[in-house]
Write a protein that holds these residues in place. Sequence first.
Motif, PDB file in Angstrom:
ATOM      1  N   ARG A 119       0.793  -1.125  -0.008  1.00  0.00           N
ATOM      2  CA  ARG A 119       0.060  -0.104  -0.030  1.00  0.00           C
ATOM      3  C   ARG A 119       1.063   1.296   0.103  1.00  0.00           C
ATOM      4  N   GLY A 120       1.733   1.222   0.802  1.00  0.00           N
ATOM      5  CA  GLY A 120       2.866   2.299   0.792  1.00  0.00           C
ATOM      6  C   GLY A 120       3.526   2.574  -0.404  1.00  0.00           C
TER       7      GLY A 120
ATOM      8  N   MET B 195       1.130   4.089  -2.749  1.00  0.00           N
ATOM      9  CA  MET B 195       0.761   5.513  -2.481  1.00  0.00           C
ATOM     10  C   MET B 195       1.930   6.195  -3.047  1.00  0.00           C
ATOM     11  N   MET B 196       2.960   5.995  -2.947  1.00  0.00           N
ATOM     12  CA  MET B 196       4.311   6.608  -3.405  1.00  0.00           C
ATOM     13  C   MET B 196       4.142   6.815  -4.899  1.00  0.00           C
ATOM     14  N   ARG B 197       3.786   5.478  -5.559  1.00  0.00           N
ATOM     15  CA  ARG B 197       3.514   5.552  -6.823  1.00  0.00           C
ATOM     16  C   ARG B 197       2.380   6.744  -7.365  1.00  0.00           C
ATOM     17  N   ALA B 198       1.291   6.826  -6.607  1.00  0.00           N
ATOM     18  CA  ALA B 198       0.210   7.687  -6.732  1.00  0.00           C
ATOM     19  C   ALA B 198       0.957   9.302  -6.474  1.00  0.00           C
ATOM     20  N   ASN B 199       1.758   9.249  -6.046  1.00  0.00           N
ATOM     21  CA  ASN B 199       2.263  10.638  -5.567  1.00  0.00           C
ATOM     22  C   ASN B 199       3.457  11.269  -6.591  1.00  0.00           C
ATOM     23  N   GLY B 200       3.487  10.332  -7.821  1.00  0.00           N
ATOM     24  CA  GLY B 200       4.425  10.438  -8.596  1.00  0.00           C
ATOM     25  C   GLY B 200       5.903   9.666  -8.704  1.00  0.00           C
ATOM     26  N   MET B 201       5.901   8.778  -8.105  1.00  0.00           N
ATOM     27  CA  MET B 201       7.193   7.921  -8.050  1.00  0.00           C
ATOM     28  C   MET B 201       6.908   7.129  -9.357  1.00  0.00           C
TER      29      MET B 201
ATOM     30  N   ILE C 205      -1.683  -0.033  -8.783  1.00  0.00           N
ATOM     31  CA  ILE C 205      -1.586   0.726  -7.643  1.00  0.00           C
ATOM     32  C   ILE C 205      -2.853   0.970  -7.196  1.00  0.00           C
ATOM     33  N   MET C 206      -4.005   0.857  -8.057  1.00  0.00           N
ATOM     34  CA  MET C 206      -5.544   1.080  -7.592  1.00  0.00           C
ATOM     35  C   MET C 206      -5.703  -0.200  -6.470  1.00  0.00           C
TER      36      MET C 206
ATOM     37  N   ILE D 125      -4.057   0.143  -3.286  1.00  0.00           N
ATOM     38  CA  ILE D 125      -4.475   1.421  -2.501  1.00  0.00           C
ATOM     39  C   ILE D 125      -5.889   1.081  -1.881  1.00  0.00           C
TER      40      ILE D 125
END
Lengths: 832, 223
Positions: free
Chosen positions: A733-734, A737-743, A825-826, A829
């Motif tokens: 999940r972490g 989340m980083m991928r969601a924030n642009g990683m 990612i989805m 999360i």
Amino acid sequence: MGIIFRFVLRNIKEKKFRTFLILFSITMSAALFFAADAMSGSVEKIVVDRIRKAVGSAEILITANEKSPSRSMSMAFAQRLGDKLEYVAGTIHGSGIYKVGRDESIRIDLHGFDMEELQQMNPVALTAEQKLYPFNGKKIIISQNTAKKYRLAPGNVLDIEIDRQKHRFTVSGIAKPAGIFQEDGQSTNAIIPRAFLAGLYDMEGQVTAIYAKPKDLAEKQALIEQLSKIYNRYSVREAIPEEDIKRNASTFTVPFMMMVVLVLFISVFIIYTSFRVITTEMLPVIGTFRSIGATKTMTDMVLLAESMTYGIIGGALGCGLGIGMLYIMANMLLTPADKAAGFAAQISYSPVQLATAFILAVVLSVISSLVPIIKVSKISVKDIVLNKIDTTKKRRKWKLAAGILLFATVLLLPQYMPRKIAVTFDMFCMVFASISIVLLIPYLTAGFIKIFEKAYIFIFGNEGTLAVKNLRDNKNILNNISLLAMGISALLLINTISFSVFKEVANAYRGYHYAVRFYIDEADREKLGKVERVEGVDAVYGNMYVHDIGVGDGKDRIMLLYGADRVKFNDYIDVGILGDANALVDELSQSRSIIISNALKYKFGVEIGDKLVLNTKTGDREYRVIGFCETLFQNGQTAVIGDRFLKSDWKLKYISEVLVKTDEDPEVLKERIKESFKDQQLYIQTVAGMERENNEANTALFGIFRIFSIMTMVIGVFGILNNFAISFMERKRGLAMMRANGMSKGQSIKMIFIEALTGGLIGGAVGILTGILLISVIPYLLKAIDMPIPVHYSGLLFAQGLIGGTVVTLIASLSPAMKSSKLNIMEAIKYE
Amino acid sequence: MEAIIETNGLFKTFKLGMLDVEVLKDINVTIGKGEFVSIMGPSGSGKSTLLYLIGGLDKPTSGSIRIKGKELAVMKDKEQSIMRRRDIGFVFQFYNLIPNLNVEENVMLPVLLDGKKMKAYRSRLDEILEIVGLSDRRHHTPRELSGGQQQRVAIARALINEPDIILADEPIGNLDSKTGTEVMKLLQRINKEQGKTIVQVTHSREAAEYGNRTINVRDGKVS
């Protein structure tokens, strides 16, 4: 209850890798423990087999000793106890030279036996015979090997020189390679009629050794006492000195047990961490079961049953694997001579040892899982159901204090331990060292992270900073560091000891200031003169020594006692005399004084001026300690006295060994000396050859230790793989989340690799620290088992540990790194 | 009004065992710059899927998505990641903070991922923490914060790179009503004062009322 058990079984089956890891560590622990425990039994068996070759089924042996009036004795007194003895057999030992050709002669060990007695004691199986009976006159039985090598057949004759007289024997029997004829490739044996040798040596009615077997084995000790009274000036003892063999073999077990301690510790750690995950995963289910009426005891029992199941399966597998390992280890311990003699590796273990290993596996599993189970048991049903469990890990100050205390204990106390408890205490120190490091790892890691945090910003940029931040208090990474540290320290420990032994062996051989040494029968001044005349010989020294000397009541022993020539000794042999070596050796020639090794000083607890009573051939003699030396000859159990006292007190007529100096190639000189003494049996070696042989023997022994240390590392690596898998599951999940924030995928892989690299480097560094801590105990442990080997550190080994640890972690992180790049990612999360 | 988000003929199908489940069917929406749009619909209607597709966190089965005029389908992973860092801020129902990073570090995460120096964003960080009311909690870790505070950290993180779009998935779904109201007012303020385009998925009609438009999704279609 049934449904809960079914759930547990399904869980065991579904979590295949975890089940494998737990079972693997338990199996390995049980197997290594069993192998180490039973090793002494197998070593005993090897030694007993070697002795049985000569003594057959005899249980009592009577021989002459330093107090005996002559080397022979009458059998008649022993035969009077005939009603209590199954048999009494006597032999006369002798030797002769068989001249094979113009340039070759071999020494033959002659065993004079009465055939009937021999067949009772140590039956000879013949492949061919001719006019063997009656076994008298100049008949000889030779081995199949000798017959084949020298093309001898029944009826052939061979000339043997005994006491400078030639005797023509007729081959009357060819024996199979068993018993006396189980030859090691070095010696050649033959059986001839006892009466013939008795006549030759003027020993009518006498023998040089008596063998006996009691009708009732329970009466063995009583019979030994009875015979000791009759043969009161001879040595009456067990033919197989079981207690001595056991004692010697048990010292063999100590280094193996040292490794087992580390393996057990790693296993406890793996099972404990695995059960922490198991109990956390099962919490919702436990909550559900408890909320519908299952009692705390019921759910606890289910978890305990799971750990017990692992213990039972692992224990059974471990016992099987342990037997295989024991066989391999026993095989590795056979010397080339044993193999040449046709000895096969034989293992010895008892059902008690198997049961102990099995019980250890079950106890290991249950004890390791107990803490997580108890912790879960304490959580209330309400908290479980409402998921109000505080999983935050607090650093507890007592852990830091305990870690420092144990660290200090290991570092400081072993040097002050009295000899009696040193082995036990030092073994505990090995455990303390591992526990202290595990307790200190969170603090050490935090310190390392601070350093890496600053460095990484320049090396890896922001991903480096993020990776280091992710390591903070990450329990999986801390577990990995612990496993790496333990695995690496085990490897460093064994390799450092092995490195030290090889270095010390090399150092010890540097103490031999000569090129060639040899043994020859009845070596005297005349023979020394002959050696001096050999081309290429620069100088010669006739060295004298005796082995295995009793001290005081005879329980303590000096294994090698040199008789030093005041002029030549220091020039040929450097035993590391502390202080003015020449002055001290000179002093030895003036009175009964002795220089002992530091190992003996520690063993006897003596200082300069103290007196040691040595059991000599002419009775007990007092020797004054005048100095000490630092040597590894005979594992440091060495001492030096003046040569004139050795000669007089031990009634030595001949030189023990001839030491030769040369500027030429020692191998060439060796051949020249052999040529010069071609009509006599020589046992000759170059110093380089001796060193090579010793290193070969050490390589075999350390090969076994390496198996143990590699197994320790393998268990650790599996633990690391498991931790990475768990870590990835927990961080899905972490990471999403980083991928969601642009990683990006690349950044994600880079971050995981940096984490692994950092974990590996920290693990390697802590492993080195643990290794140094463990190794610091070794000199005291070795000293306590009479093997005072100083420790030498190899920078290369430590660098390999660090690099190896890092590479292992990087490889183990490949799978999570790849998985992270393919992460949905989805899903992660929303549903993880 | 300038369109900032556009979807055309968007379809999304999931595999559920042997079955193909069509979650979104021919979705065509346009969201203008500065709008505060709420996507509503019952559970399983496909509203969250739509939000994640818009954010580039998943790929559509067919159809196109344009963010600030750029077609998502033709972007490589790195370009999409950069877009998520600079043009989009996410707020999730369960906050999704990194537990071992403190408030400051969590907020600065998109900056770090963008390879920028944290020092350069100091004043921006102070400003945002002031906006979300967490200036005094900057060194706390998520586990030391309440749910409402954690969600405000997530909003601060979504704002740090000054993106034009904020996508929020049930932003108050895990909060009590009082805290929920505070968070919604904060989002509304950000929309009005900073002109950010906000798209939220919500079950709550009250929450939807903070926006200026509602899109209803039912059985994978915009109704």
